[in-house]
Design an enzyme around this catalytic site. Structure first.
Site, PDB file in Angstrom:
ATOM      1  N   LYS A 109     -30.368  39.060  -4.518  1.00 27.82           N
ATOM      2  CA  LYS A 109     -31.710  38.765  -5.563  1.00 27.82           C
ATOM      3  C   LYS A 109     -31.836  38.252  -5.989  1.00 27.82           C
ATOM      4  O   LYS A 109     -32.378  36.676  -6.241  1.00 27.82           O
ATOM      5  CB  LYS A 109     -32.307  39.796  -5.716  1.00 27.82           C
ATOM      6  CG  LYS A 109     -33.049  41.431  -4.804  1.00 27.82           C
ATOM      7  CD  LYS A 109     -33.208  42.295  -5.541  1.00 27.82           C
ATOM      8  CE  LYS A 109     -33.832  43.337  -4.471  1.00 27.82           C
ATOM      9  NZ  LYS A 109     -34.961  44.250  -5.321  1.00 27.82           N
ATOM     10  N   ASP A 124     -40.775  43.969  -5.879  1.00 23.54           N
ATOM     11  CA  ASP A 124     -40.121  45.950  -6.407  1.00 23.54           C
ATOM     12  C   ASP A 124     -41.170  45.714  -7.476  1.00 23.54           C
ATOM     13  O   ASP A 124     -42.284  46.777  -7.908  1.00 23.54           O
ATOM     14  CB  ASP A 124     -39.225  44.838  -7.163  1.00 23.54           C
ATOM     15  CG  ASP A 124     -37.781  44.779  -6.176  1.00 23.54           C
ATOM     16  OD1 ASP A 124     -38.787  45.717  -4.758  1.00 23.54           O
ATOM     17  OD2 ASP A 124     -36.724  43.950  -6.657  1.00 23.54           O
TER      18      ASP A 124
END
Ligand code: NDP
Length: 303
Positions: free
Chosen positions: A89, A125
């Site tokens: 990420k 997220d």
């Protein structure tokens, strides 16, 4: 070992990928639930609109050293979208052509959309956390005092989301002081007038507010025998507890929340909602429409 339905960079160089491909890149990736979740949602979408009949979501095992080459190859191959999981990420953040403004302060991306100029990076997220807290605990991040546990990547995404949505205050507890300080320094420009404080999990400050939403973004609880990241009995009584961990489904922290009679939930709904938001970014279909099929697929999966 790589599961037989898992693609690798070497395998991709030779193999044709039909239809409209999507995928998740990670290392390891064997246990990812994203292919099940997305392919179930795509199958449900295809029942109403045949345009989705050739959309497929693949699992790609990509070690960090191969990430730049993998992103370049998947762009040439016209993958419509990608998800990124551990450990990609942060690395991918510096490899994309453009970053969604909301993801900029997070410093990490979990969703990429194909554009002619290169990959456009997003982070879903935080949206997933906000939607899960609303669904499971009936709380909005806006106006809520939040006590966040952890200072890693997931904590940073959660903290930025809480601040961007206007939480009442944000208190962050983390085991390692240097990591906590680094996170607080990165968050100060985002916090504006919102009170932002840090503390060590074993020294609870006297002015910590009661009625907080406790969010666990540490990995304490993932492995058997892990301690709870904080002792909930030592805090002013929280309103509710959200643990991002979903496997195991009942961590020591959630067991303690249950014993104290506090509303609590594990990270499964967050997984669903971050996935549904990614599919919205690729397809334009609102996340609320595909989340139920994703949730049902996870509920029905073999243990
Ligand atoms: P990182 O490795 O970046 O950060 C780990 C954090 O956990 C650090 O703050 C670390 O503290 C802390 N930690 C680790 N072990 C312990 C321990 N034994 N006691 C106390 N604190 C500990 O991980 P991520 O931020 O990427 O992920 C964190 C968790 O969030 C994982 O469990 C992951 O599965 C979950 N997650 C869930 C998602 C979902 O959709 N439900 C999405 C993303 C993440 P220190 O600084 O002291 O090392």
């Amino acid at each position: 070992m790589i599961a037989s339905d898992t693609l690798t960079l070497a395998g991709l160089a030779d193999a044709a990928v039909a239809g409209t491909p999507l995928g998740v890149l990670g290392h390891p990736i064997k246990h990812s639930l994203s292919p099940l979740m997305h392919n179930s949602a795509l199958a449900a979408l295809a029942q109403g609109d045949r345009a989705y009949a050739d959309w497929r979501y693949h699992r790609l095992d990509v070690p960090p050293a191969e990430l730049p080459a993998a992103l370049a190859l998947l762009h040439r191959r016209r993958f419509r979208g990608l998800n990124l999981t551990v450990p990609h990420k942060v690395l991918a953040f510096s490899l994309v052509a453009a970053i969604d403004p909301a993801a900029q302060p997070v410093g990490a991306v979990n969703t990429l959309r194909w554009t002619p100029a290169g990959w456009h990076g997003f982070n879903t997220d935080g949206y997933g956390l906000a939607a899960a807290v609303r669904e499971n605990l009936g709380r909005e991040l806006a106006g809520t005092p939040v006590l966040l546990l952890g200072a890693g990547g997931a904590a940073r995404g959660a903290a930025v989301e809480c601040l961007q949505r206007g939480c009442a205050s944000l208190w962050i507890a983390n085991r390692t002081a240097e990591n906590l300080e680094a996170l607080l320094a990165a968050l100060r420009p985002v916090a504006g007038a919102i009170p932002l404080r840090g503390f060590a999990p074993d020294t609870v400050p006297a002015d910590l507010p009661a009625g907080a939403l406790v969010v666990n973004a540490t990995s304490a609880g993932l492995r058997e025998g892990d301690p709870a990241p904080i002792d909930l009995r030592r805090l002013p009584r929280p309103a509710s507890v959200y643990d991002m961990i979903y496997n195991p489904p009942r961590t020591p922290l959630l067991q303690q929340a249950a014993a104290l009679g506090l509303p609590h939930a594990n990270g499964l709904a967050m997984l669903v909602h971050q996935g549904a938001k990614a599919l919205e970014i690729w397809s334009g279909v609102p996340a609320g429409k595909t989340a139920p099929a994703m949730a049902a697929a996870l509920r029905d999966r073999a243990p």
